[in-house]
Design an enzyme around this catalytic site. Sequence first.
Site, short mmCIF file in Angstrom:
data_model
loop_
_atom_site.label_atom_id
_atom_site.label_comp_id
_atom_site.label_asym_id
_atom_site.label_seq_id
_atom_site.Cartn_x
_atom_site.Cartn_y
_atom_site.Cartn_z
CG ASP A 11 32.36 17.92 30.12
OD1 ASP A 11 31.05 17.53 30.38
OD2 ASP A 11 32.84 17.75 28.87
CB ILE A 12 28.76 17.90 34.51
CG1 ILE A 12 27.96 16.90 35.70
CG2 ILE A 12 27.68 17.45 33.35
CD1 ILE A 12 26.94 17.55 36.30
CG ASN A 25 13.68 17.65 27.73
OD1 ASN A 25 13.06 16.56 27.78
ND2 ASN A 25 14.57 18.00 26.70
CB VAL A 34 23.85 20.00 31.09
CG1 VAL A 34 23.99 18.70 32.26
CG2 VAL A 34 24.40 21.12 31.55
CG ASP A 35 18.76 16.75 28.69
OD1 ASP A 35 19.11 15.28 29.05
OD2 ASP A 35 17.70 16.71 28.08
CB SER A 123 16.61 26.50 35.90
OG SER A 123 15.71 25.40 36.12
N GLY A 125 20.76 27.70 32.23
CA GLY A 125 21.17 27.72 30.80
C GLY A 125 19.99 28.19 29.90
CB VAL A 126 18.26 26.73 27.05
CG1 VAL A 126 17.41 25.38 27.64
CG2 VAL A 126 17.42 27.21 26.04
#
Length: 175
Positions: A11-12, A25, A34-35, A123, A125-126
């Site tokens: 987990d970052i 984003n 992550v964001d 980039s 992930g979603v």
Amino acid sequence: MSDPIEIVRGDITEQHVDAIVNAANSSLLGGGGVDGAIHRRGGPAILDACRELRATTLPDGLPTGQAVATTAGDLPAEWVIHTVGPVWSSTEDRTELLQNAYRSSLRVARELGVTTVAFPAISAGVYGWPMDDAARVAVSTVRAVLAASIGPVETVRFVLFSDEAYAAFRSAAGE
């Protein structure tokens, strides 16, 4: 000299490094993946700093491939470096934009004087970037930047949340 790149499963938001990179984003106002995790764990100080950036130097948001730093709030890191990766496209090669997200993040890290930086799979992930290619671009770009630059960054840790991402990054790093 030992390899400055580390690949870990985890987990970052729990990394004890000088700076963690947020796959943000362009709005900088939080999101999913992550964001969202970074904003939740870091607390309101990160969002407040992002709102300040939007009100002053980035009224139109952060462009794809660029990076900017804020406080890390309640995270164990000192800084969050926000970068916007490109959305993957099957009809347009956006590799340069993905490389720029890593390059810009490392430039900001150097400017901050940090020695350890943790990255997610930007980039992948979603935003839909195929994991194997995202890993190849990430590792090769970071290696090239570290080899070409003189500066404080000594260790880059890729922190991967899924087994798939972890395996792809280990493969890209030649592990």
